[in-house]
Scaffold this motif. Structure first.
Motif, PDB file in Angstrom:
ATOM      1  N   LEU A 400      35.161  28.532  10.717  1.00 55.34           N
ATOM      2  CA  LEU A 400      34.314  28.039   9.633  1.00 55.34           C
ATOM      3  C   LEU A 400      33.121  27.262  10.197  1.00 55.34           C
ATOM      4  O   LEU A 400      31.991  27.428   9.724  1.00 55.34           O
ATOM      5  N   ALA A 401      33.375  26.451  11.229  1.00 53.16           N
ATOM      6  CA  ALA A 401      32.282  25.659  11.807  1.00 53.16           C
ATOM      7  C   ALA A 401      31.211  26.572  12.397  1.00 53.16           C
ATOM      8  O   ALA A 401      30.006  26.360  12.179  1.00 53.16           O
ATOM      9  N   ALA A 402      31.635  27.606  13.118  1.00 56.94           N
ATOM     10  CA  ALA A 402      30.660  28.526  13.726  1.00 56.94           C
ATOM     11  C   ALA A 402      29.863  29.244  12.635  1.00 56.94           C
ATOM     12  O   ALA A 402      28.636  29.384  12.716  1.00 56.94           O
ATOM     13  N   LEU A 403      30.565  29.681  11.612  1.00 54.77           N
ATOM     14  CA  LEU A 403      29.909  30.395  10.509  1.00 54.77           C
ATOM     15  C   LEU A 403      28.913  29.478   9.797  1.00 54.77           C
ATOM     16  O   LEU A 403      27.778  29.867   9.507  1.00 54.77           O
ATOM     17  N   GLN A 404      29.336  28.248   9.540  1.00 52.97           N
ATOM     18  CA  GLN A 404      28.458  27.349   8.783  1.00 52.97           C
ATOM     19  C   GLN A 404      27.228  26.948   9.596  1.00 52.97           C
ATOM     20  O   GLN A 404      26.152  26.758   9.020  1.00 52.97           O
ATOM     21  N   ASP A 405      27.371  26.869  10.923  1.00 54.34           N
ATOM     22  CA  ASP A 405      26.181  26.607  11.758  1.00 54.34           C
ATOM     23  C   ASP A 405      25.153  27.712  11.545  1.00 54.34           C
ATOM     24  O   ASP A 405      23.960  27.452  11.380  1.00 54.34           O
ATOM     25  N   LEU A 406      25.640  28.938  11.559  1.00 57.99           N
ATOM     26  CA  LEU A 406      24.733  30.080  11.384  1.00 57.99           C
ATOM     27  C   LEU A 406      24.115  30.070   9.980  1.00 57.99           C
ATOM     28  O   LEU A 406      22.906  30.252   9.811  1.00 57.99           O
ATOM     29  N   LEU A 407      24.939  29.841   8.973  1.00 56.85           N
ATOM     30  CA  LEU A 407      24.442  29.849   7.584  1.00 56.85           C
ATOM     31  C   LEU A 407      23.445  28.716   7.345  1.00 56.85           C
ATOM     32  O   LEU A 407      22.414  28.910   6.696  1.00 56.85           O
ATOM     33  N   ASN A 408      23.743  27.536   7.902  1.00 54.97           N
ATOM     34  CA  ASN A 408      22.810  26.410   7.730  1.00 54.97           C
ATOM     35  C   ASN A 408      21.472  26.715   8.375  1.00 54.97           C
ATOM     36  O   ASN A 408      20.418  26.386   7.827  1.00 54.97           O
ATOM     37  N   ALA A 409      21.522  27.334   9.546  1.00 62.69           N
ATOM     38  CA  ALA A 409      20.273  27.677  10.232  1.00 62.69           C
ATOM     39  C   ALA A 409      19.474  28.677   9.386  1.00 62.69           C
ATOM     40  O   ALA A 409      18.246  28.570   9.261  1.00 62.69           O
ATOM     41  N   GLN A 410      20.176  29.642   8.782  1.00 55.92           N
ATOM     42  CA  GLN A 410      19.472  30.627   7.957  1.00 55.92           C
ATOM     43  C   GLN A 410      18.863  29.972   6.717  1.00 55.92           C
ATOM     44  O   GLN A 410      17.750  30.307   6.303  1.00 55.92           O
ATOM     45  N   GLN A 411      19.612  29.053   6.125  1.00 54.82           N
ATOM     46  CA  GLN A 411      19.117  28.381   4.920  1.00 54.82           C
ATOM     47  C   GLN A 411      17.857  27.561   5.246  1.00 54.82           C
ATOM     48  O   GLN A 411      16.861  27.610   4.513  1.00 54.82           O
ATOM     49  N   LEU A 412      17.915  26.827   6.369  1.00 50.25           N
ATOM     50  CA  LEU A 412      16.759  26.022   6.767  1.00 50.25           C
ATOM     51  C   LEU A 412      15.570  26.931   7.062  1.00 50.25           C
ATOM     52  O   LEU A 412      14.436  26.659   6.654  1.00 50.25           O
ATOM     53  N   SER A 413      15.854  28.038   7.726  1.00 47.23           N
ATOM     54  CA  SER A 413      14.761  28.938   8.087  1.00 47.23           C
ATOM     55  C   SER A 413      14.142  29.561   6.833  1.00 47.23           C
ATOM     56  O   SER A 413      12.918  29.706   6.737  1.00 47.23           O
ATOM     57  N   PHE A 414      14.972  29.881   5.841  1.00 46.51           N
ATOM     58  CA  PHE A 414      14.432  30.395   4.580  1.00 46.51           C
ATOM     59  C   PHE A 414      13.551  29.333   3.919  1.00 46.51           C
ATOM     60  O   PHE A 414      12.439  29.621   3.458  1.00 46.51           O
ATOM     61  N   ASN A 415      14.033  28.107   3.898  1.00 46.63           N
ATOM     62  CA  ASN A 415      13.259  27.034   3.250  1.00 46.63           C
ATOM     63  C   ASN A 415      11.943  26.761   3.977  1.00 46.63           C
ATOM     64  O   ASN A 415      10.903  26.599   3.333  1.00 46.63           O
ATOM     65  N   THR A 416      11.980  26.723   5.298  1.00 40.59           N
ATOM     66  CA  THR A 416      10.720  26.442   6.009  1.00 40.59           C
ATOM     67  C   THR A 416       9.757  27.623   5.907  1.00 40.59           C
ATOM     68  O   THR A 416       8.545  27.435   5.935  1.00 40.59           O
ATOM     69  N   SER A 417      10.289  28.833   5.721  1.00 40.75           N
ATOM     70  CA  SER A 417       9.391  29.991   5.575  1.00 40.75           C
ATOM     71  C   SER A 417       8.569  29.905   4.281  1.00 40.75           C
ATOM     72  O   SER A 417       7.604  30.639   4.104  1.00 40.75           O
ATOM     73  N   CYS A 418       8.974  29.024   3.379  1.00 45.23           N
ATOM     74  CA  CYS A 418       8.247  28.882   2.109  1.00 45.23           C
ATOM     75  C   CYS A 418       7.031  27.968   2.245  1.00 45.23           C
ATOM     76  O   CYS A 418       6.170  27.944   1.352  1.00 45.23           O
ATOM     77  N   VAL A 419       6.964  27.199   3.326  1.00 47.49           N
ATOM     78  CA  VAL A 419       5.865  26.237   3.475  1.00 47.49           C
ATOM     79  C   VAL A 419       4.528  26.989   3.539  1.00 47.49           C
ATOM     80  O   VAL A 419       4.403  27.988   4.246  1.00 47.49           O
ATOM     81  N   GLY A 420       3.577  26.508   2.730  1.00 51.25           N
ATOM     82  CA  GLY A 420       2.265  27.165   2.686  1.00 51.25           C
ATOM     83  C   GLY A 420       2.143  28.137   1.527  1.00 51.25           C
ATOM     84  O   GLY A 420       1.045  28.508   1.127  1.00 51.25           O
ATOM     85  N   LYS A 421       3.291  28.552   0.970  1.00 48.75           N
ATOM     86  CA  LYS A 421       3.250  29.486  -0.167  1.00 48.75           C
ATOM     87  C   LYS A 421       3.078  28.717  -1.471  1.00 48.75           C
ATOM     88  O   LYS A 421       3.514  27.569  -1.581  1.00 48.75           O
ATOM     89  N   THR A 422       2.499  29.374  -2.459  1.00 44.72           N
ATOM     90  CA  THR A 422       2.430  28.796  -3.800  1.00 44.72           C
ATOM     91  C   THR A 422       3.362  29.597  -4.694  1.00 44.72           C
ATOM     92  O   THR A 422       3.321  30.841  -4.683  1.00 44.72           O
TER      93      THR A 422
END
Ligand code: 5AD
Ligand code: SF4
Length: 489
Positions: A400-422
């Motif tokens: 679970l810890a390994a999986l959640q590390d990966l999922l958290n990284a994906q979630q953060l990356s999705f959120n930061t990919s929104c920066v600059g968009k309207t």
């Protein structure tokens, strides 16, 4: 119990002076655990009890009626309810010493699963009521009170609880007074309940019963009431929502796609979502809704549970990993900006390191904006609970810890990919600080903006300036005519 003259069923009575005497309203404390359907059910129960003379209160010590709406999906849910009932018993005793009565009801899936056992183990409980009987809550509470005995109601009755519940009259579940209350801009609406899929780990087919779809007209009526009360975004709920097959007024059967189309005709309803979907029921007409209907948000919760075909078969998911990937590809073709979320279980009986690696590979390949991941927990009465080769707790934890590390990284990356968009954001509620509002992006992210309350309930363009693990922040862009509504950032 009998010393209180004002019972639930009592109506206003004429006094000698000819005035109508309205019985004093009572207070109800309602706690909700688990899924969004429980949130919806709690709203309906609160509305039913409002009609029976109960206001909501946040303070359990001040409640004439305590309702626990419980969840049975994972972990030691029943044990947690029993320890909560232990605390409530002390409150009930303390109130009784002061001459006040406290009624206690347990609702939800633990109530359904435990039934009689609950009344036996926790005599503090006056009513045990399963999810299919909520329309009878006021009547059964009155009965428990009158007869001074515990009532157990866990049948799956034939009558339609939705038809028997009072019409929607959205209340504030937090117990604030009407004048303090912020109008809800988003709401859940149950359109389908129960499940016939029988995944081997899951209690839902036993606690919520067989699949049942509400008729289209009833759902549209309820949606209209919610929209009239200020709701702009609806999330249609069902354990298997995309298996929806409700009756139409013409006597035919509507799919979820048809239902989405019908709801889209309500002009002030701006956004539609639905959850939870099963991969096997992602039909072409539903994909077409994602492609063609601008009110359907570009976000889909599509659980895959496990990556390995061996595990999927043992779970009775009725699809393979390749089939899931194919569905994802087709839906992304229909709606290229669609973001996905999912549910994943680690440590299902027999799961090997290689099987778990297949789960990790699925996450890496599909990429998720959000995900819920769980250690498998054996649910009494489900087929998987009896399987040999249960996985040790420490192995589950490490996976679970390994999986959640990966999922958290994906979630953060999705959120930061929104920066600059309207993006269009539905401004839903005040933020923690004055001059702040919190809204929702099309992709279900929380978005914090500086704005005064005049924009609450509106969908405005927001330029995203930062993205964190759980939310975004941005600046409101108003059309020129509304610039005066903007406050200093
Ligand atoms: N153990 C762990 N997770 C479970 N879920 C359902 N049953 C179990 C269980 N016995 C998870 C599934 C489901 C989500 C709502 O809860 O991932 O999609
Ligand atoms: Fe449970 Fe499977 Fe039905 Fe979902 S589809 S509610 S996981 S049995």
């Amino acid at each position: 119990m009998d010393e209180h003259p004002d019972s639930l069923s009592e109506m206003p009575s004429n006094t000698a002076t000819g005035h109508v005497e309205v019985p004093a309203r009572k207070r109800m404390h309602l706690r909700t655990y688990g899924c969004q359907m429980n949130v919806y059910d709690s709203e309906r129960m609160a509305e039913a009890m409002d009609a029976a003379g109960y206001d909501l209160t946040d303070d359990v010590n001040d409640a004439d009626l305590v309702v626990l709406n419980t969840c049975h999906i994972r972990e030691k849910a029943a044990e947690k309810v029993y320890s909560e009932l232990g605390r409530i018993r002390k409150i009930k005793d303390a109130r009784a010493a002061e001459g006040a009565e406290t009624l206690v009801a347990v609702a939800g899936c633990v109530a359904q699963a435990e039934g009689e056992e609950m009344a036996r183990r926790a005599p503090v409980v006056d009513l045990v009521i399963g999810p299919q009987s909520y329309h009878r809550l006021p009547e059964l509470m009155a009965e428990a009170r009158r007869d001074n005995r515990a009532i157990i109601e866990t049948e799956f009755p034939d009558e339609d609880k939705f038809a028997a519940l009072p019409a929607r009259k959205p209340l504030d579940l937090k117990g604030a007074t009407q004048s303090q209350r912020i109008r809800a801009r988003t709401a859940f609406l149950t359109v389908q309940e129960g499940c016939d899929k029988f995944c081997t780990f899951c209690v839902v087919p036993y606690t919520r019963g067989a699949e049942f779809s509400r008729p289209v007209a009833k759902i549209v009526d309820e949606a209209r009431l919610l929209v009239d009360a200020g709701v702009r975004e609806l999330t249609l709920l069902g354990q298997n929502v995309n298996a929806y097959h409700g009756e139409t007024q013409e006597g035919g059967t509507a799919s979820l796609a048809t239902l989405l189309e019908a709801l889209s005709e309500i002009p002030e309803l701006a956004r539609l979502r639905y959850t939870t979907s099963h991969p096997r029921d992602m039909t072409d007409d539903l994909l077409a809704q994602h492609r063609d209907n601008p009110k359907v948000m570009p976000y889909l919760h599509l659980p895959f549970q496990a990556g390995a075909d061996r595990m999927l078969a043992a779970m009775n998911r009725k699809h393979t990993g390749a089939e899931y990937r194919d569905i994802v590809a087709r839906i992304r073709e229909a709606r290229p900006d669609l973001a996905l979320s999912t549910d994943i279980i680690v440590g299902f009986p027999g799961e090997s390191d290689a099987d778990f690696e297949d789960t990790m590979a699925m996450v890496r390949d599909v990429t998720y904006a959000q995900a819920y991941s769980f250690k498998y927990s054996a649910r009494p009465g489900t087929p998987a609970a009896n399987l040999e080769d249960q996985i040790p707790e420490d192995v589950k934890s490490a996976r679970l810890a390994a999986l959640q590390d990966l999922l958290n990284a994906q979630q953060l990356s999705f959120n930061t990919s929104c920066v600059g968009k309207t993006m269009p954001v539905l401004l839903e509620r005040p933020g923690r600080h004055d001059g702040q509002l919190v809204g929702r992006s099309p992709w279900l992210q929380s978005v914090h903006v500086a704005s005064d309350a005049s924009l609450l309930g509106q969908i405005v363009d927001v330029e995203i300036t930062s993205g964190g693990p759980n939310s975004l922040a941005g600046t409101v862009h108003l059309p020129d005519t509304r610039r005066d509504a903007r406050t200093a950032a």
